[in-house]
Design a protein around this motif. Structure first.
Motif, PDB file in Angstrom:
ATOM      1  N   SER A 173     -22.802 -30.856  26.793  1.00  0.00           N
ATOM      2  CA  SER A 173     -24.044 -30.553  26.083  1.00  0.00           C
ATOM      3  C   SER A 173     -24.915 -29.627  26.917  1.00  0.00           C
ATOM      4  O   SER A 173     -25.017 -29.777  28.136  1.00  0.00           O
ATOM      5  N   GLY A 174     -25.541 -28.707  26.233  1.00  0.00           N
ATOM      6  CA  GLY A 174     -26.507 -27.851  26.885  1.00  0.00           C
ATOM      7  C   GLY A 174     -27.795 -28.596  27.184  1.00  0.00           C
ATOM      8  O   GLY A 174     -28.163 -29.551  26.499  1.00  0.00           O
ATOM      9  N   VAL A 175     -28.480 -28.158  28.237  1.00  0.00           N
ATOM     10  CA  VAL A 175     -29.812 -28.642  28.597  1.00  0.00           C
ATOM     11  C   VAL A 175     -30.693 -27.411  28.672  1.00  0.00           C
ATOM     12  O   VAL A 175     -30.451 -26.520  29.489  1.00  0.00           O
ATOM     13  N   ASN A 176     -31.708 -27.347  27.816  1.00  0.00           N
ATOM     14  CA  ASN A 176     -32.528 -26.146  27.745  1.00  0.00           C
ATOM     15  C   ASN A 176     -33.986 -26.537  27.543  1.00  0.00           C
ATOM     16  O   ASN A 176     -34.370 -26.999  26.469  1.00  0.00           O
ATOM     17  N   ALA A 177     -34.789 -26.394  28.570  1.00  0.00           N
ATOM     18  CA  ALA A 177     -36.223 -26.690  28.498  1.00  0.00           C
ATOM     19  C   ALA A 177     -36.951 -25.826  29.505  1.00  0.00           C
ATOM     20  O   ALA A 177     -36.419 -25.511  30.572  1.00  0.00           O
ATOM     21  N   GLU A 178     -38.162 -25.441  29.178  1.00  0.00           N
ATOM     22  CA  GLU A 178     -38.950 -24.609  30.075  1.00  0.00           C
ATOM     23  C   GLU A 178     -39.415 -25.387  31.303  1.00  0.00           C
ATOM     24  O   GLU A 178     -39.435 -24.859  32.416  1.00  0.00           O
ATOM     25  N   SER A 179     -39.774 -26.651  31.109  1.00  0.00           N
ATOM     26  CA  SER A 179     -40.219 -27.505  32.206  1.00  0.00           C
ATOM     27  C   SER A 179     -39.021 -28.183  32.863  1.00  0.00           C
ATOM     28  O   SER A 179     -38.181 -28.770  32.174  1.00  0.00           O
ATOM     29  N   SER A 180     -38.937 -28.136  34.167  1.00  0.00           N
ATOM     30  CA  SER A 180     -37.856 -28.820  34.874  1.00  0.00           C
ATOM     31  C   SER A 180     -37.944 -30.330  34.690  1.00  0.00           C
ATOM     32  O   SER A 180     -36.919 -31.020  34.627  1.00  0.00           O
ATOM     33  N   LEU A 181     -39.151 -30.859  34.609  1.00  0.00           N
ATOM     34  CA  LEU A 181     -39.310 -32.299  34.396  1.00  0.00           C
ATOM     35  C   LEU A 181     -38.794 -32.707  33.028  1.00  0.00           C
ATOM     36  O   LEU A 181     -38.119 -33.731  32.884  1.00  0.00           O
ATOM     37  N   LEU A 224     -18.860 -27.545  23.027  1.00  0.00           N
ATOM     38  CA  LEU A 224     -20.154 -27.317  23.656  1.00  0.00           C
ATOM     39  C   LEU A 224     -21.186 -27.512  22.558  1.00  0.00           C
ATOM     40  O   LEU A 224     -21.232 -26.741  21.593  1.00  0.00           O
ATOM     41  N   ILE A 225     -21.979 -28.560  22.680  1.00  0.00           N
ATOM     42  CA  ILE A 225     -23.027 -28.811  21.702  1.00  0.00           C
ATOM     43  C   ILE A 225     -24.393 -28.581  22.347  1.00  0.00           C
ATOM     44  O   ILE A 225     -24.491 -28.501  23.574  1.00  0.00           O
ATOM     45  N   ASN A 226     -25.409 -28.441  21.516  1.00  0.00           N
ATOM     46  CA  ASN A 226     -26.753 -28.136  22.022  1.00  0.00           C
ATOM     47  C   ASN A 226     -26.757 -26.868  22.869  1.00  0.00           C
ATOM     48  O   ASN A 226     -27.485 -26.763  23.857  1.00  0.00           O
ATOM     49  N   GLY A 227     -25.927 -25.906  22.464  1.00  0.00           N
ATOM     50  CA  GLY A 227     -25.964 -24.592  23.089  1.00  0.00           C
ATOM     51  C   GLY A 227     -26.869 -23.670  22.299  1.00  0.00           C
ATOM     52  O   GLY A 227     -27.589 -24.101  21.390  1.00  0.00           O
ATOM     53  N   HIS A 228     -26.830 -22.390  22.611  1.00  0.00           N
ATOM     54  CA  HIS A 228     -27.642 -21.437  21.860  1.00  0.00           C
ATOM     55  C   HIS A 228     -27.264 -21.445  20.388  1.00  0.00           C
ATOM     56  O   HIS A 228     -28.141 -21.360  19.514  1.00  0.00           O
ATOM     57  N   ALA A 229     -25.965 -21.543  20.091  1.00  0.00           N
ATOM     58  CA  ALA A 229     -25.526 -21.587  18.692  1.00  0.00           C
ATOM     59  C   ALA A 229     -26.061 -22.824  17.983  1.00  0.00           C
ATOM     60  O   ALA A 229     -26.241 -22.819  16.766  1.00  0.00           O
ATOM     61  N   GLY A 230     -26.309 -23.877  18.749  1.00  0.00           N
ATOM     62  CA  GLY A 230     -26.847 -25.115  18.194  1.00  0.00           C
ATOM     63  C   GLY A 230     -28.366 -25.156  18.174  1.00  0.00           C
ATOM     64  O   GLY A 230     -28.951 -26.240  18.017  1.00  0.00           O
ATOM     65  N   GLU A 231     -29.007 -23.990  18.308  1.00  0.00           N
ATOM     66  CA  GLU A 231     -30.474 -23.867  18.222  1.00  0.00           C
ATOM     67  C   GLU A 231     -31.192 -24.801  19.196  1.00  0.00           C
ATOM     68  O   GLU A 231     -32.224 -25.409  18.875  1.00  0.00           O
TER      69      GLU A 231
END
Length: 329
Positions: free
Chosen positions: A83-91, A48-55
């Protein structure tokens, strides 16, 4: 959705970190080395990359895409990369997800925006996932946030709605509370027996495995992959005596990284642990998080000494030089 993805998602998947230089830029060589070591460790089924551990909350879209590219190149053939997807905007999340998929990710883990901790309507959850779904084609996973993370944890009604989508194949169940974990597991399996539930509370992996789990996506496996893989091997084989023995070795380390106050310090402590073990040279964190303190280092060193019994692994550790002096903090 292919059954091959569901099969590959079982077992232990390490949630990796992203090494930084002193100027806070990504150290790509160190990242490739970290990915290669973790992904080639026996018993690690994927990453799992781009998770919380991956900042992931302080990386921009291009950086997250680059992390995927490096992970794909540095990991062995056939290694499952989520891979994680983390953004405040849905777009923005949709654009990020599309970029990550094009870089080679096999699946996407959708994190709830951090602003949801303050409150949100249920329709916002559905819209967010729909935007990402429309922009991608790979399997999707939900993130079950800790019950203590404000309003981020999903209700049973929300889980029922999301699990009705066949593109969503599983959940990283991070409720971090055993009763909620079991309730969500029972609900999701009643709705879809093939739904993948990954027990992902690093402090209570053994409990999750006893209740039922298809495996885990955990950052503890990016520090001591052999031990986490051994715990899963014992538990999945029904050897609960061996599983309990491994748990006893892992528990103090999990506490020193995830439970000891203050909160929100897991990634800094993971980097400290890797530095103590000689697996990381620079423990820099992107602002606003400071690197681990000398007190945190000492607690992690004690826990690692208890966990790591392999003399070869001990020889790699650098406890004295790794612990920073107060003047360097």
């Amino acid at each position: 959705m292919p059954d091959s993805f569901r099969r590959a998602l079982t077992g232990i998947h390490a949630a990796t970190i992203v090494p930084m230089r002193e100027d806070f830029s990504i150290d790509e060589d160190a990242l490739a080395e970290h990915i290669s070591w973790v992904s080639n460790s026996p018993g690690i089924q994927g990453l799992l990359i781009n998770g919380h551990a991956g900042e992931n909350f302080v990386l921009d879209r291009s950086e997250k895409r680059r992390v995927v590219e490096i992970a794909r190149a540095a990991s062995p053939r056939g290694c499952l990369i989520v891979s994680g997807v983390n953004a405040e905007s849905s777009l923005e999340a949709a654009k990020e997800a599309a970029a990550i998929e094009s870089a080679g990710a096999d699946g996407l883990l959708i994190f709830p925006p951090n602003s949801w901790a303050l409150g949100h309507c249920e329709e916002a959850i559905f819209v967010h996932h729909q935007q990402i779904r429309a922009a991608t084609s790979v399997p999707l996973l939900l993130y079950g946030a800790p019950v203590g993370a404000g309003a981020m944890a999903y209700s049973s009604r929300v889980l029922e709605h999301l699990a009705a989508d066949e593109r969503i194949v599983g959940i990283k169940e991070g409720s971090w509370e055993v009763a909620s974990y079991e309730a969500n597991l029972r609900l999701l399996h009643a709705l879809r027996p093939d739904f993948i539930v990954l027990g992902s509370g690093d402090e209570h992996l053994l409990t999750s495995y006893i209740i039922g789990s298809a495996g885990s996506q955990v950052s503890l496996a990016a520090v001591v992959p052999d031990l986490v893989a051994e715990l899963w091997s014992a538990a999945s084989g029904g050897d609960w005596v061996r599983a309990r023995a491994v748990h006893e070795r892992l528990y103090p380390l999990a506490v020193s990284i995830y439970r000891d106050p203050p909160g929100g310090r897991a990634t800094a402590r993971l980097k400290a642990a890797l530095k103590i073990l000689g697996r990381l040279n620079c423990d820099a964190m992107r602002p606003p998080q400071p690197r681990a303190s000398s007190q945190e280092y000492r607690a992690i060193e004690r826990a690692l000494s208890h966990a790591v019994s392999d003399p070869h692994a001990r020889a790699k550790s650098q406890p004295t030089s790794a612990i920073p002096s107060p003047t360097t903090l």
